[in-house]
Design a protein around this motif. Structure first.
Motif, PDB file in Angstrom:
ATOM      1  N   ASP A 153       0.790  -1.108  -0.018  1.00 24.46           N
ATOM      2  CA  ASP A 153      -0.131  -0.020  -0.023  1.00 24.46           C
ATOM      3  C   ASP A 153       0.727   1.230   0.029  1.00 24.46           C
ATOM      4  O   ASP A 153       0.481   2.206  -0.575  1.00 24.46           O
ATOM      5  N   ARG A 154       1.866   1.136   0.704  1.00 23.16           N
ATOM      6  CA  ARG A 154       3.067   2.337   0.746  1.00 23.16           C
ATOM      7  C   ARG A 154       3.620   2.602  -0.719  1.00 23.16           C
ATOM      8  O   ARG A 154       3.811   3.678  -1.018  1.00 23.16           O
ATOM      9  N   VAL A 155       3.887   1.399  -1.483  1.00 27.63           N
ATOM     10  CA  VAL A 155       4.150   1.810  -2.692  1.00 27.63           C
ATOM     11  C   VAL A 155       3.432   2.692  -3.533  1.00 27.63           C
ATOM     12  O   VAL A 155       3.838   3.419  -4.034  1.00 27.63           O
ATOM     13  N   PHE A 156       2.167   2.510  -3.608  1.00 24.52           N
ATOM     14  CA  PHE A 156       1.129   3.073  -4.104  1.00 24.52           C
ATOM     15  C   PHE A 156       1.103   4.617  -3.799  1.00 24.52           C
ATOM     16  O   PHE A 156       1.244   5.388  -4.536  1.00 24.52           O
ATOM     17  N   SER A 157       1.235   4.867  -2.315  1.00 28.25           N
ATOM     18  CA  SER A 157       1.036   6.205  -1.921  1.00 28.25           C
ATOM     19  C   SER A 157       2.284   6.926  -2.175  1.00 28.25           C
ATOM     20  O   SER A 157       2.339   8.094  -2.544  1.00 28.25           O
TER      21      SER A 157
END
Length: 251
Positions: free
Chosen positions: A68-72
């Motif tokens: 999820d952090r990759v996308f953000s």
């Protein structure tokens, strides 16, 4: 060919990622750099902006296994840089042990980092490129992806074959769009990863020469490139043809 001004590099705190960041900074490109070691990113960003005051360098701490952090983080880079022109999926892991010898955790971590987290990075980047109707996705695979490898390379080679095939599919899917996809298959290039290997590494290319070869291939936006081309391109043909018994003796 349009200049890709805003470039994101994952795994940029050391090794080939850091080297590519330095090379692109010297070419006047803006950078979004991410890795787990934020302190090293901050030091690198300060050095690059002092040396090349005309560029912008944005950094984020990122463990690529936090999907999820990759996308953000990629969205934050786009906001701060304006657009994402190129994303280099470079973060990876090289550890592994022969399958069935009690080291599943290490092999799983390698596959999860190189393939599953690689997918997360490709998904995040390609979604942005589709919205922009432009962009260049670069996937750093490995020469080991050319076929199944024995011993400590088995899980690693499989993980890199997986991300290579992923890049091939994205390339086919975006073929009629302005999105470009490049798969890089480096041989042995001096880095933290090769430095951790015990014993002598054959056909080892120096870090500076290896990084220059990587960046040249990226700038050409080739579909696929062995790095450096000599001797790894001709060796890829040989390695695919070798009998398994001989391959085992040579690796």
């Amino acid at each position: 060919m349009a200049v890709r001004t805003n470039i994101v590099i994952t795994g940029a705190s050391s090794g080939l990622g850091e080297g590519m960041a330095r090379e692109f900074a010297a070419r006047g490109r803006n950078l979004g750099l991410c890795a787990r070691r934020r302190d090293r990113l901050d030091t690198l960003a300060a050095e690059l902006t002092e040396r090349y005051p005309g560029i912008k360098v944005v950094v984020r701490e990122l463990d690529v296994n936090d999907h999820d952090r990759v996308f953000s983080v990629f969205d934050e880079f786009r906001t701060e840089l304006g657009t994402l022109d190129r994303v280099v999926v470079n973060a990876g892991l090289g550890k592994g042990q022969p399958v069935g010898t009690g080291h599943f955790a290490a092999n799983r971590q390698t596959v999860e980092t190189n393939t599953v987290a690689g997918l997360a990075q490709c998904e995040a980047a390609t979604a942005i490129f589709r919205e922009q109707n432009a962009g260049h996705l670069v996937v750093v695979s490995s020469f080991s992806a050319v076929r199944g490898m024995p011993r400590n390379l088995t899980a690693y080679a499989a993980s890199k074959a997986g991300v290579s095939t992923l890049a091939d599919g994205i390339r086919a899917d975006t073929l009629t769009t302005p999105i470009r996809v490049t798969t890089l298959l480096p041989g042995y290039i001096e880095s933290e990863m090769t430095g951790r290997k015990s014993g002598r590494t054959p056909l080892l290319t120096g870090s500076a020469a290896g990084v220059r070869a990587l960046v040249r291939a990226i700038e050409k936006e080739q579909a696929k490139a062995y790095i450096p081309p000599w001797p790894w391109a001709p060796l890829s043909v040989l390695v695919r043809a070798l009998p398994a018994g001989l391959l085992r003796k040579l690796t």
